[in-house]
Design a protein around this motif. Structure first.
Motif, mmCIF file in Angstrom:
data_model
loop_
_atom_site.group_PDB
_atom_site.id
_atom_site.type_symbol
_atom_site.label_atom_id
_atom_site.label_comp_id
_atom_site.label_asym_id
_atom_site.label_seq_id
_atom_site.Cartn_x
_atom_site.Cartn_y
_atom_site.Cartn_z
ATOM 1 N N MET A 62 -4.604 -2.858 -5.128
ATOM 2 C CA MET A 62 -4.686 -3.046 -3.933
ATOM 3 C C MET A 62 -4.377 -4.538 -3.584
ATOM 4 O O MET A 62 -5.466 -5.182 -4.464
ATOM 5 C CB MET A 62 -5.419 -2.079 -3.507
ATOM 6 C CG MET A 62 -5.146 -0.703 -3.121
ATOM 7 S SD MET A 62 -6.356 -0.279 -1.844
ATOM 8 C CE MET A 62 -5.403 1.761 -2.332
ATOM 9 N N LEU A 101 0.309 -1.300 -0.462
ATOM 10 C CA LEU A 101 -0.373 -0.039 -0.171
ATOM 11 C C LEU A 101 0.916 1.130 0.227
ATOM 12 O O LEU A 101 0.298 2.475 -0.562
ATOM 13 C CB LEU A 101 -1.238 0.215 0.687
ATOM 14 C CG LEU A 101 -1.347 0.557 1.327
ATOM 15 C CD1 LEU A 101 -3.217 0.891 -0.093
ATOM 16 C CD2 LEU A 101 -3.682 0.592 2.332
ATOM 17 N N ASP A 143 -5.915 -4.565 1.707
ATOM 18 C CA ASP A 143 -5.216 -2.969 1.898
ATOM 19 C C ASP A 143 -6.360 -2.408 1.136
ATOM 20 O O ASP A 143 -6.779 -1.052 1.620
ATOM 21 C CB ASP A 143 -4.283 -3.156 1.115
ATOM 22 C CG ASP A 143 -2.999 -3.280 1.098
ATOM 23 O OD1 ASP A 143 -3.308 -3.871 2.240
ATOM 24 O OD2 ASP A 143 -2.144 -3.784 0.035
ATOM 25 N N TYR A 144 -7.836 -2.758 0.895
ATOM 26 C CA TYR A 144 -8.487 -1.697 -0.157
ATOM 27 C C TYR A 144 -9.851 -1.260 1.707
ATOM 28 O O TYR A 144 -10.490 -2.291 1.579
ATOM 29 C CB TYR A 144 -9.304 -2.644 -1.003
ATOM 30 C CG TYR A 144 -10.681 -1.978 -1.579
ATOM 31 C CD1 TYR A 144 -9.989 -0.615 -2.107
ATOM 32 C CD2 TYR A 144 -12.149 -2.786 -1.534
ATOM 33 C CE1 TYR A 144 -10.804 0.326 -2.934
ATOM 34 C CE2 TYR A 144 -12.588 -1.232 -2.618
ATOM 35 C CZ TYR A 144 -12.190 0.029 -2.550
ATOM 36 O OH TYR A 144 -13.318 0.339 -3.759
ATOM 37 N N GLU A 192 -9.173 3.094 -6.646
ATOM 38 C CA GLU A 192 -8.371 1.523 -6.735
ATOM 39 C C GLU A 192 -10.243 1.646 -6.481
ATOM 40 O O GLU A 192 -10.655 0.773 -7.870
ATOM 41 C CB GLU A 192 -7.880 1.841 -5.066
ATOM 42 C CG GLU A 192 -8.931 -0.082 -5.330
ATOM 43 C CD GLU A 192 -7.631 -0.716 -5.065
ATOM 44 O OE1 GLU A 192 -8.328 -2.177 -6.118
ATOM 45 O OE2 GLU A 192 -6.499 -0.596 -5.798
#
Length: 413
Positions: free
Chosen positions: A161, A77, A165-166, A148
């Motif tokens: 990602m 990230l 991480d999202y 994203e």
């Protein structure tokens, strides 16, 4: 007379039995209380465990400090978030890293006190929850999230990602962490004094890293062979990163003619680092470190085999071609003893400083430096060095050092 004595003895025994009965009764009471106390303690532990389990399940048990330090758990990230900080200030990411930080420091505040605008912005100093900083970080997080989301919604493209991480909370936490890092770097470029301090700090950190590799790691690897050869057990206690020489980089144009000549004499060319010793170290301690360094080089070249067994070795399963060991040469040259650093023997690991490690004349002038008795074998170490355990250049330097110390003593320095 006998009957009277017997009666008295019987009376005493009755009293003794009465007291014993009282003690047993008290013990029963104490035992009962102890059992009750143990039951209450067990109940308390069960209740505490249930409470902690409930808090963990709800996420309450996670501290704020823990949330701030999750950036290493999401390494993929970081390179996604970091460019946004510079793009909002109109700085091209192709610019060198050090120059990017300088450009951020030169960015002026916007007249309307906004955190950013299309043509550029500024990362503010102060606290992270200040208005400008909060808005700036919020915009970074929003842009990372929107980018994203857009990628994930496009069937022809794939998101950058990982699923873990999202998450807006994760993105925000790592963005704040990076802001703190940038803010600290920028504050160091505000004035010439702070910039100079930062430069010195970076140089010291770089040199310490080199000492960590050469002095600490290499020497520790050589200790087993040294102790087997010389019999001085516990010699690893004398090795410390902060007790090693400084390995200095330099610009070719800044090197003095004398240093250029020394580099040639030591068969070193351009790009080789200059080694600067320390004033406080005794010649015996320097020789000890050089012997370890030479043992390490010989091990690396294959001249010394590591992990030798006490008994007969097992026959090799395969035949192998025996080649000449590869020579391992130095990539450094020694500065003249007159250039030795005045850096004091301050250990980051609180390594004991033995009196034999310190030059006696230097110690007389620096009585504030605390030493302890020990490593007595170092006193006569120079005369006991085995043939081949010192490189030719190391021998020359030790002779030069002894000559320089003698001249200093004659001159009263």
């Amino acid at each position: 007379m006998i009957q009277s004595g017997f009666q008295q003895l019987l009376t005493e025994m009755q009293k003794f039995n009465t007291r014993l009965t009282g003690i047993e009764s008290s013990n029963q009471i104490i035992l009962g209380n102890q059992q009750a106390l143990n039951e209450h303690a067990q109940q308390g532990q069960n209740m505490l465990k249930e409470l902690l389990d409930a808090m963990t399940a709800s996420g309450v048990a996670k501290s704020t400090a823990g949330k701030k330090n999750i950036s290493n758990q999401h390494p993929a990230l970081k390179p996604i978030i970091q460019p946004i900080f510079f793009e909002l200030c109109g700085i091209d990411m192709k610019t060198a890293r050090a120059d990017r930080t300088e450009l951020l420091a030169q960015s002026l505040p916007l007249e309307n006190s906004d955190a950013y605008e299309t043509c550029g912005g500024r990362i503010g100093g102060g606290k992270i929850d200040d208005k400008v900083n909060s808005l700036y970080i919020a915009e970074v997080v929003q842009r990372v999230w929107d980018n994203e989301t857009s990628l994930r919604n496009d069937v022809k493209k794939k998101g950058e990602m990982k699923d873990e991480d999202y998450d807006c909370t994760v993105i925000s936490t790592i963005a704040k962490s990076y802001w703190r890092n940038l803010s600290q770097q920028i504050s160091s470029h505000v004035s010439a004094e702070k910039t100079e301090k930062l430069t010195i700090k970076q140089k010291n950190a770089c040199r310490r890293g080199r000492r960590q590799t050469v002095t600490a790691n290499h020497c520790r690897e050589a200790v087993p062979d040294f102790e087997k050869s010389y019999g001085h057990q516990g010699s690893v206690a004398l090795i410390d990163t902060d007790y090693g020489s400084d390995y200095v980089s330099y610009d070719e144009g800044e090197l003095s003619p004398d240093s250029v000549e020394r580099r040639k004499d030591q068969s070193q060319g351009k790009g080789s680092r200059k080694v600067i010793g320390l004033e406080w170290r005794s010649s015996a301690y320097i020789a000890f470190l050089r012997v370890l360094d030479e043992i390490h080089r010989r091990r690396k070249s294959g001249e010394i085999k590591g992990g030798e067994q006490d008994g007969p070795a097992e026959p090799s399963a395969k035949c192998c071609k025996i080649t000449k060991p590869k020579d391992v040469h130095k990539a450094t040259f020694e500065a003249h003893p007159s250039q030795m650093s005045s850096r004091l023997p301050k250990s980051g690991k609180s390594t004991v400083l033995f009196n034999t490690m310190v030059n006696a004349a230097w110690l007389d002038k620096h009585k504030e430096v605390k030493v302890v008795e020990g490593a007595e074998w170092l006193k006569d170490f120079n005369g006991s060095i085995h043939e081949g355990d010192l490189a030719v250049d190391d021998k020359k330097y030790l002779d030069e050092l002894a000559e320089w110390y003698a001249d200093e003593e004659d001159n009263g320095n």
